[in-house]
Design a protein around this motif. Structure first.
Motif, PDB file in Angstrom:
ATOM      1  N   PRO A 113       0.822  -1.219  -0.156  1.00 30.19           N
ATOM      2  CA  PRO A 113      -0.119   0.044   0.032  1.00 30.19           C
ATOM      3  C   PRO A 113       0.827   1.316  -0.011  1.00 30.19           C
ATOM      4  N   SER A 114       0.215   2.362  -0.505  1.00 28.51           N
ATOM      5  CA  SER A 114       1.107   3.665  -0.643  1.00 28.51           C
ATOM      6  C   SER A 114       0.313   4.516   0.334  1.00 28.51           C
ATOM      7  N   ALA A 115       0.852   5.490   0.777  1.00 33.34           N
ATOM      8  CA  ALA A 115       0.337   6.379   2.216  1.00 33.34           C
ATOM      9  C   ALA A 115      -0.450   7.362   1.229  1.00 33.34           C
ATOM     10  N   VAL A 116      -0.284   7.835   0.077  1.00 32.48           N
ATOM     11  CA  VAL A 116      -1.114   8.715  -0.426  1.00 32.48           C
ATOM     12  C   VAL A 116      -2.563   8.076  -1.019  1.00 32.48           C
ATOM     13  N   ALA A 117      -2.256   6.759  -1.187  1.00 34.62           N
ATOM     14  CA  ALA A 117      -3.652   6.112  -1.687  1.00 34.62           C
ATOM     15  C   ALA A 117      -4.479   5.747  -0.474  1.00 34.62           C
ATOM     16  N   HIS A 118      -3.934   5.832   0.812  1.00 26.47           N
ATOM     17  CA  HIS A 118      -4.688   5.560   1.905  1.00 26.47           C
ATOM     18  C   HIS A 118      -4.967   6.969   2.840  1.00 26.47           C
ATOM     19  N   ILE A 119      -4.941   8.040   2.409  1.00 26.97           N
ATOM     20  CA  ILE A 119      -5.330   9.237   2.929  1.00 26.97           C
ATOM     21  C   ILE A 119      -6.919   8.951   3.480  1.00 26.97           C
ATOM     22  N   PRO A 120      -7.728   8.621   2.928  1.00 26.37           N
ATOM     23  CA  PRO A 120      -8.841   8.730   3.454  1.00 26.37           C
ATOM     24  C   PRO A 120      -9.148   7.676   4.873  1.00 26.37           C
ATOM     25  N   ASP A 121      -8.331   6.602   4.619  1.00 25.07           N
ATOM     26  CA  ASP A 121      -8.218   5.528   6.031  1.00 25.07           C
ATOM     27  C   ASP A 121      -7.530   6.300   7.106  1.00 25.07           C
ATOM     28  N   GLN A 122      -6.680   7.372   6.770  1.00 26.10           N
ATOM     29  CA  GLN A 122      -5.997   7.888   7.826  1.00 26.10           C
ATOM     30  C   GLN A 122      -6.722   9.050   8.510  1.00 26.10           C
ATOM     31  N   ILE A 123      -7.720   9.672   7.604  1.00 23.80           N
ATOM     32  CA  ILE A 123      -8.425  10.672   8.015  1.00 23.80           C
ATOM     33  C   ILE A 123      -9.616  10.233   9.123  1.00 23.80           C
ATOM     34  N   ALA A 124     -10.091   8.814   8.700  1.00 22.01           N
ATOM     35  CA  ALA A 124     -11.089   8.201   9.381  1.00 22.01           C
ATOM     36  C   ALA A 124     -10.536   7.764  10.539  1.00 22.01           C
ATOM     37  N   LEU A 125      -9.176   7.304  10.732  1.00 20.18           N
ATOM     38  CA  LEU A 125      -8.526   6.982  12.063  1.00 20.18           C
ATOM     39  C   LEU A 125      -8.446   8.203  12.989  1.00 20.18           C
ATOM     40  N   ILE A 126      -8.161   9.226  12.335  1.00 17.79           N
ATOM     41  CA  ILE A 126      -7.845  10.476  13.277  1.00 17.79           C
ATOM     42  C   ILE A 126      -9.109  10.946  13.602  1.00 17.79           C
ATOM     43  N   GLU A 127     -10.123  10.897  13.063  1.00 16.66           N
ATOM     44  CA  GLU A 127     -11.483  11.018  13.259  1.00 16.66           C
ATOM     45  C   GLU A 127     -12.081  10.257  14.903  1.00 16.66           C
ATOM     46  N   PRO A 192       2.545  26.934   3.029  1.00 19.65           N
ATOM     47  CA  PRO A 192       2.872  27.375   1.580  1.00 19.65           C
ATOM     48  C   PRO A 192       4.054  26.444   1.170  1.00 19.65           C
ATOM     49  N   ASP A 193       4.991  26.011   2.092  1.00 20.01           N
ATOM     50  CA  ASP A 193       5.905  25.389   1.596  1.00 20.01           C
ATOM     51  C   ASP A 193       5.677  23.817   1.017  1.00 20.01           C
ATOM     52  N   ASP A 194       4.441  23.481   1.361  1.00 17.19           N
ATOM     53  CA  ASP A 194       3.712  22.227   0.660  1.00 17.19           C
ATOM     54  C   ASP A 194       3.329  22.190  -0.703  1.00 17.19           C
ATOM     55  N   GLY A 195       3.262  23.552  -1.213  1.00 17.44           N
ATOM     56  CA  GLY A 195       2.817  23.657  -2.596  1.00 17.44           C
ATOM     57  C   GLY A 195       1.510  23.040  -2.983  1.00 17.44           C
ATOM     58  N   GLU A 196       1.431  22.228  -3.820  1.00 22.61           N
ATOM     59  CA  GLU A 196      -0.022  21.573  -4.247  1.00 22.61           C
ATOM     60  C   GLU A 196      -0.125  20.214  -3.519  1.00 22.61           C
ATOM     61  N   ASN A 197       0.614  19.904  -2.666  1.00 25.66           N
ATOM     62  CA  ASN A 197       0.592  18.612  -1.863  1.00 25.66           C
ATOM     63  C   ASN A 197      -0.218  18.824  -0.625  1.00 25.66           C
ATOM     64  N   SER A 198      -1.479  18.978  -0.711  1.00 23.85           N
ATOM     65  CA  SER A 198      -2.529  18.780   0.485  1.00 23.85           C
ATOM     66  C   SER A 198      -3.583  18.250   0.023  1.00 23.85           C
ATOM     67  N   TRP A 199      -4.348  17.722   1.197  1.00 20.58           N
ATOM     68  CA  TRP A 199      -5.813  16.931   0.812  1.00 20.58           C
ATOM     69  C   TRP A 199      -6.554  17.530   1.744  1.00 20.58           C
ATOM     70  N   HIS A 200      -8.001  17.549   1.494  1.00 17.01           N
ATOM     71  CA  HIS A 200      -9.053  18.186   2.208  1.00 17.01           C
ATOM     72  C   HIS A 200      -9.254  17.018   3.618  1.00 17.01           C
ATOM     73  N   SER A 201      -9.503  17.622   4.465  1.00 13.43           N
ATOM     74  CA  SER A 201      -9.877  17.095   5.839  1.00 13.43           C
ATOM     75  C   SER A 201     -11.097  17.831   6.540  1.00 13.43           C
ATOM     76  N   PRO A 202     -11.792  17.363   7.725  1.00 14.91           N
ATOM     77  CA  PRO A 202     -12.645  18.044   8.345  1.00 14.91           C
ATOM     78  C   PRO A 202     -12.099  19.183   9.137  1.00 14.91           C
ATOM     79  N   TRP A 203     -10.551  19.140   9.220  1.00 14.97           N
ATOM     80  CA  TRP A 203      -9.851  20.304   9.648  1.00 14.97           C
ATOM     81  C   TRP A 203      -9.241  21.227   8.869  1.00 14.97           C
ATOM     82  N   GLY A 204      -9.584  21.236   7.551  1.00 19.64           N
ATOM     83  CA  GLY A 204      -8.900  21.907   6.615  1.00 19.64           C
ATOM     84  C   GLY A 204      -7.999  21.173   5.747  1.00 19.64           C
ATOM     85  N   GLN A 205      -7.422  21.852   4.854  1.00 16.73           N
ATOM     86  CA  GLN A 205      -6.435  21.594   3.946  1.00 16.73           C
ATOM     87  C   GLN A 205      -5.062  21.021   4.706  1.00 16.73           C
ATOM     88  N   GLY A 206      -4.626  19.793   4.373  1.00 14.41           N
ATOM     89  CA  GLY A 206      -3.341  19.561   4.989  1.00 14.41           C
ATOM     90  C   GLY A 206      -2.878  18.256   4.489  1.00 14.41           C
TER      91      GLY A 206
END
Length: 465
Positions: A113-127, A192-206
């Motif tokens: 598995p790749s970390a990027v492909a599992h960002i929804p799973d990570q957000i669910a775990l944080i919630e 800003p240093d992240d550039g385009e590398n961010s994803w939407h979450s319940p807490w905002g972009q990151g």
């Protein structure tokens, strides 16, 4: 036969058994794909490969998961420095890693598995952690795990025996607006240093923190509790400590039954570093005329719980050792064809297996292997081997070679191994895009690996040199 292995958590030698009674489920922390993996990384991966081969030899099926870290501070910074998208940048280094793994004869994981492909799973775990009061949202909308909410924090690394500092490494990278030095980032708010590398979450972009990635991926593919987790000793704290805290806080269940850690690789008695010029890659060794087979032998030559000192003299010794094994392989007639399921088929080589089953003692196992091969060679020299005995020796020897992952005849009937085809295909791609410099470098790599390539418009042919 039963494999027993040292457990970092209990500090005891424990039998390795599947908790479900059928399949051993284990997770290995994989590479961060921002550059070529070095030979220190591959010491860990080679010992994990040996572990899997021994488990499967005992008759236990495995479910092997090894992740790819394709989003973190390093991948973002390097991709931006090279003016590439994160996906393009990490894809090229993932390909390089896969080719190196194939060349080292590492069994591919069942799931990668790749970390990027599992960002929804990570957000669910944080919630889930937030809902249970184990995490909090900081003023900048980053999310942190509250280590004070998890009384068992520090059990793996014996944290109560030392203090937490924030001056270096991954720990300092997690320092946004946390309430305690021990707290760590689950979600990092956009900068800003992240550039385009961010994803939407319940807490905002990151983007996710490093530690939450492995918990989400391992539990998705192996369940909330699984049998074994492995990595280098440098991951015990904070990475694996944090994985335990966030996983068990979220599920209320034991995260892992057994922790398997591999000690560092030294080079000429010193820690590897770019400043010392001793951080070698597989390509570096290939360019010096050494093979992946020889490196694999060296990386298995010491016990996994002790630091291993790599030298070029050890590579030369490995070449001689493999040559001696090759001579015996030829005298016994090469591959025996069908292999009787182990351990019944090992015959006189059974002491080698017994050493591996005793805390994966590869150093002792290789010593026993050469003791046995010397006796067989003496019997062959004195014409004391019947045809039936030679066939038994041949069978057991082939099983042992498979167990160690040592390849003595990789060019069977002139067919190139998969990693050579991968290099040739990469060279063909470079030629199609008129990247002549890279194509020439790949041709030299193929030649150094013992293969000549002949090109046509849309294909290639490989010939052993």
């Amino acid at each position: 036969m039963q494999l027993s292995l040292y457990d970092t958590m209990s500090r005891k030698l424990c039998p390795i058994l599947p908790s479900d009674g059928t399949t051993l489920r284990f997770y290995c922390c994989g590479p961060t794909v921002y550059g070529p993996a070095h030979i220190g990384n591959f010491r860990t991966f080679v010992m994990q490969d040996l572990f899997r081969r021994v488990v499967e030899m005992t008759g236990t099926p495995t479910r092997h998961v090894r992740n790819l870290t394709d989003v973190d501070d390093k991948t973002i910074l390097r991709s931006q420095a090279e003016n590439q998208t994160l996906a393009t940048f990490t894809r090229q280094w993932t390909g390089r890693f896969h080719r190196d793994c194939a060349e080292l004869n590492l069994l591919p994981p069942h799931i990668e598995p790749s970390a990027v492909a599992h960002i929804p799973d990570q957000i669910a775990l944080i919630e889930k952690l937030l809902s249970k009061g184990h995490a909090y949202v900081a003023n900048d909308k980053s999310v942190y795990f509250n280590t004070a909410s998890f009384p068992q924090y520090g059990a793996l690394s014996r944290l109560n025996e030392r203090s937490i500092t924030t001056g270096s490494g991954r720990l300092s990278q997690d320092e946004y607006e946390r309430e305690s030095a021990a707290d760590f980032a689950l979600w990092k708010s956009y900068r800003p240093d992240d550039g385009e590398n961010s994803w939407h979450s319940p807490w905002g972009q990151g983007r996710p923190g490093w530690h939450i990635e492995c918990s989400a991926m391992s539990m998705k593919h192996l369940g909330e509790s699984f049998d074994l987790h492995s990595g280098g000793v440098d991951l015990i704290f904070p990475h694996h400590e944090n994985e335990i805290a966030q996983s068990e806080a979220a599920t209320g269940k034991p995260f892992v039954q057994h922790w398997f850690h591999i000690a560092h690789l030294l080079v000429d008695g010193r820690k590897m570093s770019k400043s010392l010029g001793n951080l070698h890659t597989l390509a570096d060794l290939r360019n010096r005329g050494y093979s992946a087979n020889e490196l694999r032998y060296v990386l298995m030559s010491g016990t996994y719980r002790q630091p291993l000192n790599f030298t070029f003299a050890s590579l030369a010794a490995a070449r001689k050792a493999i040559s001696r094994l090759g001579l015996l392989h030829q005298r016994l007639g090469g591959d025996p064809g069908y292999l009787l399921p182990a351990p019944e088929g090992f015959g006189v080589f059974l002491p080698v297996v017994e050493a591996l089953c005793d805390d994966l003692n590869s150093a002792e196992a290789l010593g026993r292997l050469f003791t046995i091969t010397r006796k067989i060679t003496a019997d062959l020299d004195a014409d004391r081997c019947s045809q039936a005995q030679c066939e038994q020796y041949q069978h057991g020897f082939a099983l042992v070679l498979h167990l160690f992952g040592i390849i003595l005849s990789p060019n069977h009937e002139g067919e190139a191994p998969p990693w050579v085809h991968a290099l040739a295909a990469e060279r063909l791609h470079a030629r199609r895009h008129k990247d002549w410099h890279n194509a020439d470098l790949l041709r030299v790599q193929l030649a150094n690996s013992g293969w000549q390539v002949s090109d046509s418009t849309d294909s290639y042919t490989l010939y052993p040199l």
